[in-house]
Design a protein around this motif. Structure first.
Motif, PDB file in Angstrom:
ATOM      1  N   SER A 175       0.828  -1.201   0.000  1.00  0.00           N
ATOM      2  CA  SER A 175       0.000   0.000   0.000  1.00  0.00           C
ATOM      3  C   SER A 175       0.864   1.254   0.000  1.00  0.00           C
ATOM      4  O   SER A 175       0.584   2.219  -0.720  1.00  0.00           O
ATOM      5  CB  SER A 175      -0.918  -0.015   1.224  1.00  0.00           C
ATOM      6  OG  SER A 175      -1.675   1.166   1.286  1.00  0.00           O
ATOM      7  N   ALA A 176       1.937   1.251   0.788  1.00  0.00           N
ATOM      8  CA  ALA A 176       2.843   2.397   0.820  1.00  0.00           C
ATOM      9  C   ALA A 176       3.534   2.576  -0.528  1.00  0.00           C
ATOM     10  O   ALA A 176       3.748   3.710  -0.976  1.00  0.00           O
ATOM     11  CB  ALA A 176       3.874   2.215   1.930  1.00  0.00           C
ATOM     12  N   MET A 216       2.280   1.792  -3.460  1.00  0.00           N
ATOM     13  CA  MET A 216       1.295   2.363  -4.384  1.00  0.00           C
ATOM     14  C   MET A 216       1.063   3.851  -4.109  1.00  0.00           C
ATOM     15  O   MET A 216       1.024   4.653  -5.038  1.00  0.00           O
ATOM     16  CB  MET A 216      -0.026   1.588  -4.296  1.00  0.00           C
ATOM     17  CG  MET A 216       0.039   0.196  -4.894  1.00  0.00           C
ATOM     18  SD  MET A 216       0.494   0.169  -6.641  1.00  0.00           S
ATOM     19  CE  MET A 216      -1.047   0.642  -7.385  1.00  0.00           C
ATOM     20  N   SER A 217       0.929   4.226  -2.846  1.00  0.00           N
ATOM     21  CA  SER A 217       0.695   5.639  -2.548  1.00  0.00           C
ATOM     22  C   SER A 217       1.931   6.473  -2.867  1.00  0.00           C
ATOM     23  O   SER A 217       1.823   7.590  -3.370  1.00  0.00           O
ATOM     24  CB  SER A 217       0.253   5.835  -1.095  1.00  0.00           C
ATOM     25  OG  SER A 217       1.245   5.408  -0.205  1.00  0.00           O
ATOM     26  N   GLY A 218       3.123   5.925  -2.612  1.00  0.00           N
ATOM     27  CA  GLY A 218       4.348   6.633  -2.970  1.00  0.00           C
ATOM     28  C   GLY A 218       4.489   6.801  -4.474  1.00  0.00           C
ATOM     29  O   GLY A 218       4.917   7.859  -4.954  1.00  0.00           O
ATOM     30  N   ARG A 226       2.019   6.890  -6.700  1.00  0.00           N
ATOM     31  CA  ARG A 226       1.020   7.875  -7.169  1.00  0.00           C
ATOM     32  C   ARG A 226       1.466   9.290  -6.856  1.00  0.00           C
ATOM     33  O   ARG A 226       1.329  10.187  -7.686  1.00  0.00           O
ATOM     34  CB  ARG A 226      -0.337   7.564  -6.545  1.00  0.00           C
ATOM     35  CG  ARG A 226      -0.969   6.328  -7.127  1.00  0.00           C
ATOM     36  CD  ARG A 226      -2.377   6.090  -6.578  1.00  0.00           C
ATOM     37  NE  ARG A 226      -2.927   4.879  -7.126  1.00  0.00           N
ATOM     38  CZ  ARG A 226      -3.186   3.784  -6.424  1.00  0.00           C
ATOM     39  NH1 ARG A 226      -2.958   3.756  -5.124  1.00  0.00           N
ATOM     40  NH2 ARG A 226      -3.685   2.715  -7.000  1.00  0.00           N
ATOM     41  N   ALA A 227       2.004   9.497  -5.654  1.00  0.00           N
ATOM     42  CA  ALA A 227       2.468  10.837  -5.279  1.00  0.00           C
ATOM     43  C   ALA A 227       3.636  11.266  -6.164  1.00  0.00           C
ATOM     44  O   ALA A 227       3.689  12.421  -6.619  1.00  0.00           O
ATOM     45  CB  ALA A 227       2.880  10.850  -3.808  1.00  0.00           C
ATOM     46  N   THR A 283       9.633   7.086  -4.386  1.00  0.00           N
ATOM     47  CA  THR A 283       8.721   6.058  -3.895  1.00  0.00           C
ATOM     48  C   THR A 283       9.341   5.306  -2.729  1.00  0.00           C
ATOM     49  O   THR A 283       8.691   5.094  -1.693  1.00  0.00           O
ATOM     50  CB  THR A 283       8.360   5.078  -5.024  1.00  0.00           C
ATOM     51  OG1 THR A 283       7.745   5.794  -6.087  1.00  0.00           O
ATOM     52  CG2 THR A 283       7.415   3.998  -4.531  1.00  0.00           C
ATOM     53  N   HIS A 304       9.398   7.327   0.419  1.00  0.00           N
ATOM     54  CA  HIS A 304       8.068   7.322   1.053  1.00  0.00           C
ATOM     55  C   HIS A 304       7.825   6.001   1.794  1.00  0.00           C
ATOM     56  O   HIS A 304       7.336   6.008   2.934  1.00  0.00           O
ATOM     57  CB  HIS A 304       6.989   7.531  -0.015  1.00  0.00           C
ATOM     58  CG  HIS A 304       5.604   7.352   0.508  1.00  0.00           C
ATOM     59  ND1 HIS A 304       4.961   8.301   1.260  1.00  0.00           N
ATOM     60  CD2 HIS A 304       4.743   6.298   0.418  1.00  0.00           C
ATOM     61  CE1 HIS A 304       3.767   7.856   1.602  1.00  0.00           C
ATOM     62  NE2 HIS A 304       3.606   6.643   1.102  1.00  0.00           N
ATOM     63  N   SER A 344       7.168   5.651   5.774  1.00  0.00           N
ATOM     64  CA  SER A 344       5.819   5.315   6.245  1.00  0.00           C
ATOM     65  C   SER A 344       5.674   3.912   6.806  1.00  0.00           C
ATOM     66  O   SER A 344       4.734   3.642   7.558  1.00  0.00           O
ATOM     67  CB  SER A 344       4.807   5.525   5.117  1.00  0.00           C
ATOM     68  OG  SER A 344       5.062   4.648   4.053  1.00  0.00           O
ATOM     69  N   LYS A 363       4.677  -2.567  -9.523  1.00  0.00           N
ATOM     70  CA  LYS A 363       3.497  -1.743  -9.228  1.00  0.00           C
ATOM     71  C   LYS A 363       3.372  -0.610 -10.243  1.00  0.00           C
ATOM     72  O   LYS A 363       2.269  -0.192 -10.585  1.00  0.00           O
ATOM     73  CB  LYS A 363       3.581  -1.162  -7.815  1.00  0.00           C
ATOM     74  CG  LYS A 363       3.503  -2.204  -6.727  1.00  0.00           C
ATOM     75  CD  LYS A 363       2.141  -2.829  -6.649  1.00  0.00           C
ATOM     76  CE  LYS A 363       2.053  -3.788  -5.473  1.00  0.00           C
ATOM     77  NZ  LYS A 363       0.768  -4.453  -5.394  1.00  0.00           N
ATOM     78  N   VAL A 374       0.138   0.712 -12.503  1.00  0.00           N
ATOM     79  CA  VAL A 374      -0.395   2.087 -12.469  1.00  0.00           C
ATOM     80  C   VAL A 374      -0.402   2.709 -13.854  1.00  0.00           C
ATOM     81  O   VAL A 374      -1.357   3.382 -14.250  1.00  0.00           O
ATOM     82  CB  VAL A 374       0.431   2.954 -11.492  1.00  0.00           C
ATOM     83  CG1 VAL A 374       0.019   4.396 -11.557  1.00  0.00           C
ATOM     84  CG2 VAL A 374       0.287   2.427 -10.075  1.00  0.00           C
TER      85      VAL A 374
END
Length: 116
Positions: A53-54, A56-58, A60-61, A76, A79, A83, A105, A109
């Motif tokens: 999850s971290a 993926m969020s990294g 995207r950011a 990424t 992050h 996190s 990943k 995306v």
């Protein structure tokens, strides 16, 4: 006859108690090991989910900031390390493992054929 039964009971009781104790101890060890394995697997799964999850969020950011190439991977991973330090510490991924997951990943995306 009664004294014979009393003597037999007196002789057999300690042996039965030792046998019962051994069986109970073996059962408790089995239960403890089963619980340890089960909870250990569940904890590992939570760490793995948090790590993914971290990532993926990294990703995207980093993509929203317009990063590409190695800068994207580095941002990424920064992050992820910030996190989910407990997950990284528990799972102890080998060299290159996190980078490989990030690249995998990234393929999820980005559309096929898009530059990375």
């Amino acid at each position: 006859m009664n004294t014979l039964l009393n003597e037999l009971y007196t002789a057999v009781t300690p042996v039965l108690l030792q046998a019962l104790s051994a069986v109970l101890t073996a059962f408790l060890l089995w239960v403890a090991n089963t619980a340890r394995v089960r909870w250990g697997i569940e904890i590992e799964a939570r760490h793995r989910d948090a790590l993914h999850s971290a990532i993926m969020s990294g990703l995207r950011a980093a993509l929203l900031r317009g990063l590409t190439g190695q800068a994207l991977v580095t941002a990424t991973l920064d992050h992820v390390r910030a996190s989910t330090p407990q997950a990284i510490g528990a799972l102890k991924p080998g060299p290159g493992v996190l980078e490989n997951i990030v690249e995998g990943k990234l393929r999820e995306v980005l559309p096929l054929g898009a530059p990375t």
